[in-house]
Design a protein around this motif. Sequence first.
Motif: not given
Length: 575
Positions: A456-461, A466-475
Amino acid sequence: MATVREADPRGAVLAFVLQVLGALSALGVVLASRLALSAVLDERAADDPDLLIALLLLALFTALSGSVGVLQAAQQRLLGERVSQLVWRRLLRVTTSVDLPTYESTRFLQRLDRVRSNAVSRPVAVSGALLGLVGSGVGVAAMTAALLSIEPILVPVLLAAGIPSVLIARRSSRAEFDFAKDSTYLAQRRGYLKMLMSHRFSAAEVRAFGAGPGLMARHQQDDDAYLARLTTHSRLKQRFALLTVAASGVSLALALLVIVALVSANRIALPDAGAAAIAARLLAGQLVTVFRSVTSLIESGPFLRDLEGFLAMDGLSTEAGERRGLETGLAVRGATFSYPGATRRAVDEVDIDVPAGSVVALVGENGSGKTTLAKIIAGLYPAAADSITWDGEAIEPADLRASVTVLFQDFIRYQMSVADNVVMSDTSNPVDEDRLRAALDRVGVGSAIEALPRGLDTVLGIELEDGADLSGGQWQRLALARALYRDSPLVVLDEPSAALDPRAEHELFADVRRVLDGRSAVLISHRYSSVRLADHIYVMDGGRVIEHGSHAELVAAGGRYAELYELQSRTYLES
């Protein structure tokens, strides 16, 4: 000054004290110089106590004058930052609370850009100008007193420079505001083109279409146009500045010539002449600061009026509405809305019902008024009094906004942690981690989040960290979890499956009632295979509801819904 006091009361007092101290130290330099010159011209010995004291005082006041200037600069920078932060907070309160139709108007957006680019920095400049005016005013008074004690005729000669300086400042201020106002459109377009060529969201398409050179050419054209305007404006400002400097220089030269004439006529002694020359030079410097401060104040006047008018704009109430439960349902009667400048109504006398616990769908072609109606239901666009009732009673707009959650098709992907992305919908209450995890699991993205490096603490973008990203569906699922976390009894979903693949979309809508967990929902979608499960469907065209009923009833009626449903079904069958 009220803004400065509110931003940093102690810092404002300290800045004032430093300004006065700087002015008095300059007076000390004049007095010590007079004592030193008297001792030297009297040919006293180097070890004479009066000469030593005079030289020590001269060194002391000179050092004090120099050090106070450094302290003033540091204090002014700190005070300026606090004033800037306060003004920005006031500005952002307006931008986040003004009603949505006003915010979306071109006039408001242009004014916002003008205020943000020009007026926001003015309170900082004015605070510096006011403090400079105070210090220089004290300095002018002290130097004037010193010159009056030596030779009164020198004072009006130096003060005469102020008349043309103030007149020039008035013309300069008007020219500065006119330039900023006339250049707003160019500044907006240049900023937009910079964003297109430098932001992540547009990087792929710019490269795919090879649009970079074309955008660069447009940007260069706007740069050239702005530079041409700026060149003309800068030359005008330079002429004003040269006239001001010339007026100050002429007055100082006249004062020094008067001193020479007075010495030649034996009206003043050499020590007095030396002190008068130093005082005249310092007074001229203080007057330049006074004129510069006055110029800054006059120049900032139109911008401050612009800022004051913007901050005084009436917006939505900043008080949080009361979230209500939904017992019987929401009803809309005769809802009407027109966009500014539009020739026809976007929503025209619409009636719909959303019973408690039901799923109601809005369908229709693009431009039929579905999203506008959804914003009316959510309290984002104004509706006539009593046109929306909640459990049979009229409801205040603030309470309606608090009781309805909206998930827009163009939802925001916050460059924050996963948890922040979800709880953003309910920041007025403490974070409920159990409710957070339940919302993620309900939309089917909980396991994917747990697999991220920090959960839950993972920064997105990757733009801010320097975070992680999600797929369009996951977003999209994450945005849906955000809507569900708010726990309001009515949810408006605008194309909630636009980024989902067919399997994920089918799974979401096949189990939509479990996902909603008893909430009522208004569903907007172009996919008729998804809306067929709704309890009631409203078909819109040209801002009006042209038919409504269940999926089976609408298909049997053979109207617009049946036509569009058949067209979409035929596409799948033919493929």
